[in-house]
Design an enzyme around this catalytic site. Sequence first.
Site, PDB file in Angstrom:
ATOM      1  N   ASP A  16     -52.579  24.576   7.718  1.00 46.41           N
ATOM      2  CA  ASP A  16     -53.724  24.829   6.830  1.00 46.41           C
ATOM      3  C   ASP A  16     -54.529  23.541   6.636  1.00 46.41           C
ATOM      4  O   ASP A  16     -54.580  23.003   5.540  1.00 46.41           O
ATOM      5  CB  ASP A  16     -53.243  25.404   5.481  1.00 46.41           C
ATOM      6  CG  ASP A  16     -52.325  24.446   4.723  1.00 46.41           C
ATOM      7  OD1 ASP A  16     -51.692  23.569   5.367  1.00 46.41           O
ATOM      8  OD2 ASP A  16     -52.255  24.546   3.482  1.00 46.41           O
ATOM      9  N   ASP A  21     -52.168  18.042   7.617  1.00 47.52           N
ATOM     10  CA  ASP A  21     -52.059  18.981   8.754  1.00 47.52           C
ATOM     11  C   ASP A  21     -52.809  18.432   9.963  1.00 47.52           C
ATOM     12  O   ASP A  21     -52.398  18.619  11.110  1.00 47.52           O
ATOM     13  CB  ASP A  21     -52.676  20.335   8.386  1.00 47.52           C
ATOM     14  CG  ASP A  21     -51.997  20.962   7.200  1.00 47.52           C
ATOM     15  OD1 ASP A  21     -51.086  21.773   7.368  1.00 47.52           O
ATOM     16  OD2 ASP A  21     -52.389  20.607   6.065  1.00 47.52           O
ATOM     17  N   ASN A  45     -54.483  24.952   1.849  1.00 42.79           N
ATOM     18  CA  ASN A  45     -55.254  23.850   1.278  1.00 42.79           C
ATOM     19  C   ASN A  45     -56.693  24.258   0.989  1.00 42.79           C
ATOM     20  O   ASN A  45     -57.335  23.730   0.089  1.00 42.79           O
ATOM     21  CB  ASN A  45     -55.232  22.652   2.212  1.00 42.79           C
ATOM     22  CG  ASN A  45     -53.880  21.969   2.223  1.00 42.79           C
ATOM     23  OD1 ASN A  45     -53.193  21.932   1.198  1.00 42.79           O
ATOM     24  ND2 ASN A  45     -53.474  21.451   3.365  1.00 42.79           N
ATOM     25  N   THR A 130     -46.699  24.053   8.692  1.00 51.08           N
ATOM     26  CA  THR A 130     -47.056  22.994   7.742  1.00 51.08           C
ATOM     27  C   THR A 130     -47.996  23.504   6.656  1.00 51.08           C
ATOM     28  O   THR A 130     -48.687  22.717   6.009  1.00 51.08           O
ATOM     29  CB  THR A 130     -47.681  21.782   8.476  1.00 51.08           C
ATOM     30  OG1 THR A 130     -48.894  22.196   9.113  1.00 51.08           O
ATOM     31  CG2 THR A 130     -46.734  21.201   9.508  1.00 51.08           C
ATOM     32  N   PHE A 171     -46.148  22.680  -2.998  1.00 50.31           N
ATOM     33  CA  PHE A 171     -47.336  23.506  -2.766  1.00 50.31           C
ATOM     34  C   PHE A 171     -47.124  24.638  -1.746  1.00 50.31           C
ATOM     35  O   PHE A 171     -47.471  25.785  -2.002  1.00 50.31           O
ATOM     36  CB  PHE A 171     -48.512  22.623  -2.320  1.00 50.31           C
ATOM     37  CG  PHE A 171     -49.763  23.405  -2.017  1.00 50.31           C
ATOM     38  CD1 PHE A 171     -50.602  23.833  -3.043  1.00 50.31           C
ATOM     39  CD2 PHE A 171     -50.098  23.752  -0.711  1.00 50.31           C
ATOM     40  CE1 PHE A 171     -51.753  24.582  -2.764  1.00 50.31           C
ATOM     41  CE2 PHE A 171     -51.235  24.488  -0.428  1.00 50.31           C
ATOM     42  CZ  PHE A 171     -52.067  24.911  -1.457  1.00 50.31           C
ATOM     43  N   ASN A 172     -46.616  24.337  -0.560  1.00 48.91           N
ATOM     44  CA  ASN A 172     -46.541  25.375   0.491  1.00 48.91           C
ATOM     45  C   ASN A 172     -45.630  26.525   0.084  1.00 48.91           C
ATOM     46  O   ASN A 172     -45.952  27.695   0.335  1.00 48.91           O
ATOM     47  CB  ASN A 172     -46.037  24.775   1.816  1.00 48.91           C
ATOM     48  CG  ASN A 172     -47.066  23.880   2.465  1.00 48.91           C
ATOM     49  OD1 ASN A 172     -48.262  23.996   2.203  1.00 48.91           O
ATOM     50  ND2 ASN A 172     -46.605  22.967   3.318  1.00 48.91           N
ATOM     51  N   HIS A 245     -47.615  14.198   4.526  1.00 48.48           N
ATOM     52  CA  HIS A 245     -46.455  15.091   4.649  1.00 48.48           C
ATOM     53  C   HIS A 245     -46.251  15.695   6.049  1.00 48.48           C
ATOM     54  O   HIS A 245     -45.171  15.624   6.632  1.00 48.48           O
ATOM     55  CB  HIS A 245     -46.603  16.285   3.691  1.00 48.48           C
ATOM     56  CG  HIS A 245     -46.884  15.947   2.275  1.00 48.48           C
ATOM     57  ND1 HIS A 245     -45.904  15.691   1.355  1.00 48.48           N
ATOM     58  CD2 HIS A 245     -48.060  15.833   1.596  1.00 48.48           C
ATOM     59  CE1 HIS A 245     -46.435  15.443   0.174  1.00 48.48           C
ATOM     60  NE2 HIS A 245     -47.752  15.530   0.284  1.00 48.48           N
ATOM     61  N   ASP A 246     -47.271  16.410   6.520  1.00 51.83           N
ATOM     62  CA  ASP A 246     -47.046  17.389   7.592  1.00 51.83           C
ATOM     63  C   ASP A 246     -46.598  16.823   8.943  1.00 51.83           C
ATOM     64  O   ASP A 246     -45.761  17.437   9.614  1.00 51.83           O
ATOM     65  CB  ASP A 246     -48.297  18.254   7.767  1.00 51.83           C
ATOM     66  CG  ASP A 246     -48.532  19.142   6.555  1.00 51.83           C
ATOM     67  OD1 ASP A 246     -47.556  19.438   5.844  1.00 51.83           O
ATOM     68  OD2 ASP A 246     -49.684  19.536   6.317  1.00 51.83           O
TER      69      ASP A 246
HETATM   70  C1  BDR Z   1     -48.088  20.254   1.441  1.00 54.82           C
HETATM   71  O1  BDR Z   1     -49.134  20.849   0.687  1.00 54.82           O
HETATM   72  C2  BDR Z   1     -50.368  20.645   1.323  1.00 54.82           C
HETATM   73  O2  BDR Z   1     -51.339  20.264   0.409  1.00 54.82           O
HETATM   74  C3  BDR Z   1     -50.148  19.627   2.391  1.00 54.82           C
HETATM   75  O3  BDR Z   1     -50.977  19.895   3.501  1.00 54.82           O
HETATM   76  C4  BDR Z   1     -48.688  19.768   2.728  1.00 54.82           C
HETATM   77  O4  BDR Z   1     -48.487  20.734   3.738  1.00 54.82           O
HETATM   78  C5  BDR Z   1     -47.446  19.171   0.594  1.00 54.82           C
HETATM   79  O5  BDR Z   1     -46.925  19.726  -0.567  1.00 54.82           O
HETATM   80 CA    CA Z   2     -50.314  21.583   5.035  1.00 56.30          CA
END
Ligand code: BDR
Ligand code: CA
Length: 324
Positions: A16, A21, A45, A130, A171-172, A245-246
Site C-alpha cells: 500500500d 512500501d 496508507n 506490506t 497499523f496493517n 518498516h516494509d
Molecule cells: C506499517 O503501516 C504502514 O503505514 C507502513 O507502510 C507499514 O506497512 C507500519 O505499521
Molecule cells: Ca505498508
Amino acid sequence: MDLSPASPVPLLLDCDPGHDDMFAILLAAAHPAVDLLAVTTVAGNGPLEAVTLNARKICTLAGLDGTVVAAGADRALRGDRRTAPDIHGETGLDGAPLPEPAVPLADEDAVTLMARLLAESDRPVTIAATGPLTNVATLLERHPEVKERIERIVFMGGSAGRGNTTPLAEFNVHTDPEAADRVLRSGLPLLMCGLDVTHQALATPEIFDRLHAIGGLLPATLGGLLRFFAGAYEKVYDMPAPPVHDPVAIAAIIEPAVVRLVDAPVAVELAGEHTRGATVVDLHGVTGAEPNVQVALDLDADRFWDLMLDAIRTLTDRGALGGA
Ligand code: BDR
Ligand code: CA
C-alpha cells in the site's frame, strides 16, 4: 561475499505505497535473489486509487517499466476504510514530485492475478505483504487450490510488544484484523516482521547522507520523500529517525540472517474493547498453543541498510529516470 541463492525467489509483493512500501518495491525489484512477478495494491496508507497510482509512479521513477501492477481491495473485509494521512500525507506518498506513470495498470484485479501467477509458476511462490492483509486473505478464501503453490507468506505487521495505531495494535493488522486472522490461521508457513524488528530499521542522518551520496534523480527523490516521512514520525511519535518498516520483510527473504527469528504462537485480537487488531505473540509458550509464525525480533540494521542502499544504487546505475 555473494549470498544470493542460485535461482531467484519468485515473489508477489502486495503493498500500500506508502513511503516504506516504496522502499520494499525497490529492494524486491533490484535484488538478484528475487524474481518480482507482480506488485499488487491494497487500500491502507491511502485509498486504493492513490496507492495504486503511487506504485505505478515509483516503478516509473525507478525505471521498472516492465513491472506488472494490479489493484486489489479498496476496503477491509468488514468494510472499514482506514488510511494514514498523518504519516504518509494526502497522496499516501507526499514529499517530492513523482513522474506520471508509464507503467500500466493490469486488467486483472490483484487476487485474480495472484491466483493465476501462482498456478502458472513452476516453483512455489513467496508472498510478501506490506499492507493490510485483505488481498492475501481473499486469495486464500477464493482460491484455496493455490495454497499449495505458496512457499510462505512474509508480512510486515503486528508487534510482540506495543502498537503504533492504538497502544497495542500495529497499523496493517489493525486496518484489517479479520484478514490477519485468516492468514494467521491458514496453516501456511508465515514470517512476521512486526514493529519489534522494523523499529530497528531507522533512517538516521547517516542513512540520508549515504542515500544522497549515490547521486541522481532517484536518490534525490527518495530523499525528499523520506524527509517527509521523517517529519511525520517526529511529529506524531516524537521519533528523531523514522522506522522504514516494509523493506525489512524483503530483506528477510533475500538474506535470512538479517533477522533473528523465534517460533511462536501468534493470534490477533478481534473483539477487545481497547485491543482490537493487536497481535498476541506468545514468546514464552505460556498458552501451550503450537507455534504458527516465525517472528522476527532483531535486525542487523547495518546489513539491512547496505542491502537497501545497494538496491537504490543498482537501480540508479541501471537507468532509473535521471540516472546513468
Ligand atoms: C506499517 O503501516 C504502514 O503505514 C507502513 O507502510 C507499514 O506497512 C507500519 O505499521
Ligand atoms: Ca505498508
